[in-house]
Design a protein around this motif. Structure first.
Motif: not given
Length: 353
Positions: A79-88, A112-119, A126-127, A228-232
């Protein structure tokens, strides 16, 4: 079902033992530790937050063996090598990607300090759908590293639904036999749920297994594992990943979303999600049939009745009744949705169902 068994013990290991026997392999023996989650079940697991010098890490005790861990590591690296953001997975001082201690396996990743996807947030949903499409498209040729476990799904869903359908019929017989409060509640609501099961079985029977798309699948694609981190989007927890049918991943995501109160069986939302997914990865006619069959089946109704009659002599009957009552008002909505989604798929995607 696994529960948090804090009454048995509330930690996996003493904190000092974690520092001296696990964190020292990452030069983090002087870090602070916060116990985030501990499940003392058959699949025992634990998650810790590690903080040192304004940097934070996630230490995780996994519940599977080294071969499975190598598979998970392979999937995350792919995933990481195919630009899918995952923790290494961070390396130890010896170059390994995990620490083995007392026959337990531990991995460390950045926190990772992201926001859990809000359904309830359409942008988030959609992201998430778009990211899943990219994950599936980029991993159709995924191969794990040597020594990894062979993780493959590809269960015949039609056979599974046939089995579930027969279990539902058996529950009807048991309900007439016992005629207790749960049984009367079950029988009062059987018509709509039995119709859902019939539709699911009929649609699943038309699936061509050879026409189903296959790729690396996350296996637990739900909002708690989508940050979700900065719309990513960043994806976490690949514990259940496997090479499987793409439609199973997207169906699991859809069902978890659609059974909620705020997003309860919404046609337009479903189409929006699928169209967004298909901007990244195509779905075949059989993929779409699989999705219909999967989200049509009355999963909770079937499972509760199966488990109730399987454990009727020792279960907490009031708990089963309470759980059953919580979902009954949604069965009619699910059936109406199923009729509408079949008609909509025929028009929108020009397929025969």
């Amino acid at each position: 079902m696994g529960n948090l068994l804090s009454n048995k013990k509330d930690e996996l290991l003493p904190m000092d033992e974690i520092k001296h026997n696990i964190l020292r392999y990452y030069n983090l023996e002087h870090a602070s530790i916060v116990n985030i989650k501990f499940k003392d079940t058959e699949k025992q697991r634990a998650v810790y937050r590690i903080d040192l010098n304004k940097r934070s890490y996630c230490l995780k005790k996994v519940y599977y063996n080294e071969e499975d861990l190598l598979y998970v590591y392979s999937a995350m690296e792919w995933c990481f090598r195919n630009e899918i953001d995952v923790p290494k997975l961070l390396p130890t001082t010896t170059g390994s990607r995990y620490v083995k201690y007392k026959n337990m396996l531990f991995i460390l990743t950045p926190w990772l300090n992201g926001e859990k996807c809000d359904f309830d947030n359409l942008t988030h949903v959609l992201l998430s759908s778009s990211t899943l499409g990219r994950l599936h498209k980029s991993s159709k040729n995924f191969r794990p590293i040597d020594g990894s476990a062979k993780r493959e799904g590809f269960d015949n869903y039609s056979e599974s639904i046939a089995k579930h359908f027969n279990q539902l019929l058996l529950s009807i017989n048991n309900a007439h036999k016992y005629n207790d409060r749960f049984s009367r509640l079950f029988l009062d609501n059987i018509d709509e749920n039995l119709e859902l099961a019939k539709i699911s079985f009929e649609v699943s029977s038309s699936i061509d297994l050879n026409n189903l798309s296959r790729s690396l699948c996350h296996g637990d694609y739900v909002n708690k594992n989508i940050l979700i981190i900065n719309n990513k989007v960043s994806l976490i927890d690949f514990d259940k990943c496997a090479f499987d049918f793409c439609s199973r991943d997207i169906s699991y995501f859809l069902r978890r979303l659609l059974k909620r109160e705020n997003t309860n069986w919404q046609i337009n939302l479903t189409l929006n999600i699928l169209d967004t997914y298909m901007e990244e990865n195509e779905l075949t006619e059989s993929d779409l049939r699989y999705i219909v069959a999967y989200i049509a089946f009355p999963q909770k109704f079937w499972k509760l009745s199966r488990d109730y009659y399987k454990n009727i002599r020792k279960c907490n009957k009031n708990s089963f009744i309470s759980l059953m009552e919580k979902g009954l008002n949604k069965s009619k909505n699910q059936l109406e949705f199923t009729y509408e989604i079949i008609n909509t798929f025929r028009k929108h995607y020009n397929i025969k169902i």
